[in-house]
Design a protein around this motif. Sequence first.
Motif, short mmCIF file in Angstrom:
data_model
loop_
_atom_site.label_atom_id
_atom_site.label_comp_id
_atom_site.label_asym_id
_atom_site.label_seq_id
_atom_site.Cartn_x
_atom_site.Cartn_y
_atom_site.Cartn_z
N ASN A 84 0.90 -1.01 -0.03
CA ASN A 84 0.04 0.04 -0.03
C ASN A 84 0.84 1.38 -0.02
N ILE A 85 1.83 1.35 0.80
CA ILE A 85 3.02 2.44 0.82
C ILE A 85 3.44 2.56 -0.59
N GLN A 115 0.98 4.16 -3.05
CA GLN A 115 0.97 5.77 -2.70
C GLN A 115 2.30 6.39 -3.31
N SER A 116 3.37 5.93 -3.15
CA SER A 116 4.56 6.55 -3.67
C SER A 116 4.48 6.74 -4.96
N ILE A 176 2.01 9.23 -6.38
CA ILE A 176 2.61 10.66 -6.35
C ILE A 176 3.48 10.91 -7.36
N GLU A 194 15.22 15.89 -3.74
CA GLU A 194 14.33 16.32 -2.91
C GLU A 194 13.02 15.23 -2.62
N THR A 215 12.17 13.12 0.69
CA THR A 215 11.17 13.07 1.34
C THR A 215 10.17 11.73 1.50
N GLN A 216 10.52 11.01 0.28
CA GLN A 216 9.60 9.84 0.41
C GLN A 216 10.44 8.91 1.45
N ARG A 246 11.93 9.70 4.21
CA ARG A 246 11.45 10.25 5.34
C ARG A 246 10.19 9.77 5.91
N VAL A 247 9.35 9.79 4.98
CA VAL A 247 7.77 9.38 5.23
C VAL A 247 7.90 8.00 5.53
N ILE A 291 8.88 7.38 8.99
CA ILE A 291 7.93 7.81 9.95
C ILE A 291 6.95 6.73 10.12
N ILE A 292 6.26 6.38 8.80
CA ILE A 292 5.39 5.25 9.05
C ILE A 292 6.06 4.01 9.42
N LEU A 329 5.96 3.76 13.17
CA LEU A 329 4.76 3.48 13.68
C LEU A 329 4.15 2.03 13.32
N TYR A 330 4.40 1.70 12.19
CA TYR A 330 4.05 0.25 11.81
C TYR A 330 5.00 -0.87 12.50
N PRO A 363 7.64 15.45 5.61
CA PRO A 363 7.30 13.91 5.81
C PRO A 363 6.10 13.64 6.74
N ARG A 402 -1.42 9.95 4.69
CA ARG A 402 -1.61 8.54 4.34
C ARG A 402 -2.29 7.72 5.39
#
Lengths: 458, 458
Positions: free
Chosen positions: A330-331, A334-335, A338, A355, A359-360, A362-363, A366-367, A370-371, B279, B286
């Motif tokens: 799923n991630i 999304q990437s 975009i 850039e 960004t991707q 670092r996203v 973060i996710i 959490l996951y 991010p 997301r």
Amino acid sequence: MNSKILLLAESIRKFLRRNMVPNLKNLINKAHPSDIAAAIEILKPFNREKLFKFMIEHNIEKAAEVLIELEEHLIKSILDLFDDETTAAILKLLSTDDAVAILDYIDDEEKKEKILQLIHDSEKVEEQLLYQDETAGRIMTTDFFSLNHNLTVKEAIEKLHQLEEKAEMVFYLYLVDDNQRLTGVMSLRQLLLSNPDAKLKEVMQKDIISVRVDTDQEEVARLVSQYDLLAIPVVDHDGKLVGIITVDDVIDIIKEEAAEDIYRLAGTSEEEILYKGHPFKIAKIRLPWLLPAFAGTFVVASLLDLISVKFSYFAIFVVFMPMINAAAGNIGIQSSTIMARELAVNEMEGSIWKEVFSTQFRVGVIIGILYALIAFTFSFILAKPVHLPKLIVSISVGIAMFIAIIISSVYGSFLPIFLKKMGVDPAVATGPFVAASNDILGTIIYFSVAYNIVHLLQ
Amino acid sequence: MNSKILLLAESIRKFLRRNMVPNLKNLINKAHPSDIAAAIEILKPFNREKLFKFMIEHNIEKAAEVLIELEEHLIKSILDLFDDETTAAILKLLSTDDAVAILDYIDDEEKKEKILQLIHDSEKVEEQLLYQDETAGRIMTTDFFSLNHNLTVKEAIEKLHQLEEKAEMVFYLYLVDDNQRLTGVMSLRQLLLSNPDAKLKEVMQKDIISVRVDTDQEEVARLVSQYDLLAIPVVDHDGKLVGIITVDDVIDIIKEEAAEDIYRLAGTSEEEILYKGHPFKIAKIRLPWLLPAFAGTFVVASLLDLISVKFSYFAIFVVFMPMINAAAGNIGIQSSTIMARELAVNEMEGSIWKEVFSTQFRVGVIIGILYALIAFTFSFILAKPVHLPKLIVSISVGIAMFIAIIISSVYGSFLPIFLKKMGVDPAVATGPFVAASNDILGTIIYFSVAYNIVHLLQ
């Protein structure tokens, strides 16, 4: 469906059933062609046929205008009702671009040839059929209005008065030299506001945005939308003005291209809608997208088999694999989406890529954190391992999740660029095939991480 | 990116670096605002700033025209450079719809208030900001041209001569009664061809397609595209003409809505592009799409855990599960996409639904048979079962594949209809959440079938 269309369809149905000729004639004459077309979509096939026969008898102009507004599959089925003479009679009433579009729906080459012969003055249509599909030359109309730039403003206004109705929406005047080469453009309003005795070439705008007959229709749409044009002139290889493309056709192109992207993302095509009731044809459209993806799953199955046979104490990890694959998949989608859209909108320079990647990434971090925490907790609660300590299993699941998510996020952003470099439309970047490659990647990451962590911690 | 834009960007860079004021001034004056905007996209931030400061000093009209052509994230970053006076000066140069659009990018309410006060004659803009987002009232321009229908054709042409430049693309004349209520429309061409002494209300077209201030922008786009309009008038609740929406804005709406659909399909949103380099903000966009899907995978994991603990002789089936889930998932997405698009294009009647369902069912049967045979063969070759005969395993895998594919195909077609009935946009029908529900369904079907067949054959 708005009530206006429903009411129109209901009236058509009633008038046809009761054979109320004057009422139906009146209704057809008054209604907008595109409303009749919308009403036809909801009529039963036998009523559609009756209505078209009625229109051809009583108002063939309207029949032609309605036909061109219909959806592709309906145009095809309506064309089957007509003999060659009727088809030719209808085509004669249409502008060349519409006639070309209709002829394109006739697959039988012999029939097409016969109809072309029946159209008086069909050279223009025949010529236009020679241009490649989806180019400016194929979609342009040749019923446009142009004037010699040596005329005066007063003479131009007189010419406008003599103009036949058929020329498409006149709001720009295209101006040409003695060799029909496009030299300028002006709006009707500018014409109206100019000195009547001035020559057109003195008041016209010389900086013209035009396309060539072989320009791709997507580029045509881009130019019209970027410069907010109402129409764009089409020139041949010598710079001669040969047609125009109006903004309403550009809207159709934009819609068509957007729909195409969406179908591609799902691994199918718009053609499917044409084949309602023909499951074999639909299956044939879908399988080329499905089968490579299916082959990909064999790799995953073989990996799982290898693991469950060779490292049976690993079986517990299989339980958590769908969780990791789905999250990473799923991630990744999304990437990719975009990135594919950014690629469609603008060509980027090296520094912007960096850039976006960062960004991707670092996203993903973060996710991923959490996951990983959620995956760790969930697997710690659920796992009832036989061969391995509970904690080792859940630490491995958590770390594998973290790594898989970061890699998918970056892989997903990279994929559309890679596809574009390979000459493939980046819009396929989230199709079934890519989902399969994501699954394979996810499975390999997961078990490699698990294997290494188990061996590290034990 | 075409070479024209690259060259323009290169020249801007050079002139800025060497401080070649006259050259840059000349370049800016001549270049099309939308080309400058495209060039700005590829400039480095410090050059963007320098260029905007230069344009504000030397050609503020061009600065305003360029600003409105930029992408959202760039508009926001450019606005940060300006003090309130400069922003107000630029807004004054824009048409009301563009001024409203720019003001919408300013999040700080106090700042917005201050700027509004600085705009002389800002009532129109303020009023328009009161309309709901994505309605006709919000996106219309109030700089249109209308005439009283009691004027003669000759008087109308005179009025046109006095017209200020700012009114947007005049090609339709909108006609109103003494109370400013919209009563008719005519094209410039019709005006030009009419008897000069006729009253406008005698020659105008009375059957007008218009929208109300609260009409949704998607409906506006649908009407303009269906009736091939160049502009559509906007009336208030009393039928008074208050604005127009031109076809170039409609193209933007169509593109925006198409992009929105694509982002939704992937489970994210366009906003992500605004937050390049942030991010945490992207993760926040997301996660609402990802987390429900993630929770879904816990169900799958729990099922697998249950199976591997309670029915250990079933472990061999786990190996083939990703294969079944991926195949069923991909077919489901194809069906949902086709159905969601059909729903977007036309509202269907009961009989058409049945046709679509039966088609999708039959497509499922055809692909299901093919996949079942492949799955049977592959699992027969691969499987090295410990507890069960090889043939029973591969027959179960094949039958489960067949059933899972048919159910997914039908479930996929049903989902968009169900979502629409629930008031949810069918475009979400292939997002991550749906993928998860597909996985759960697939896993349950697979193991139920396998369980029953094993017990039947053994």
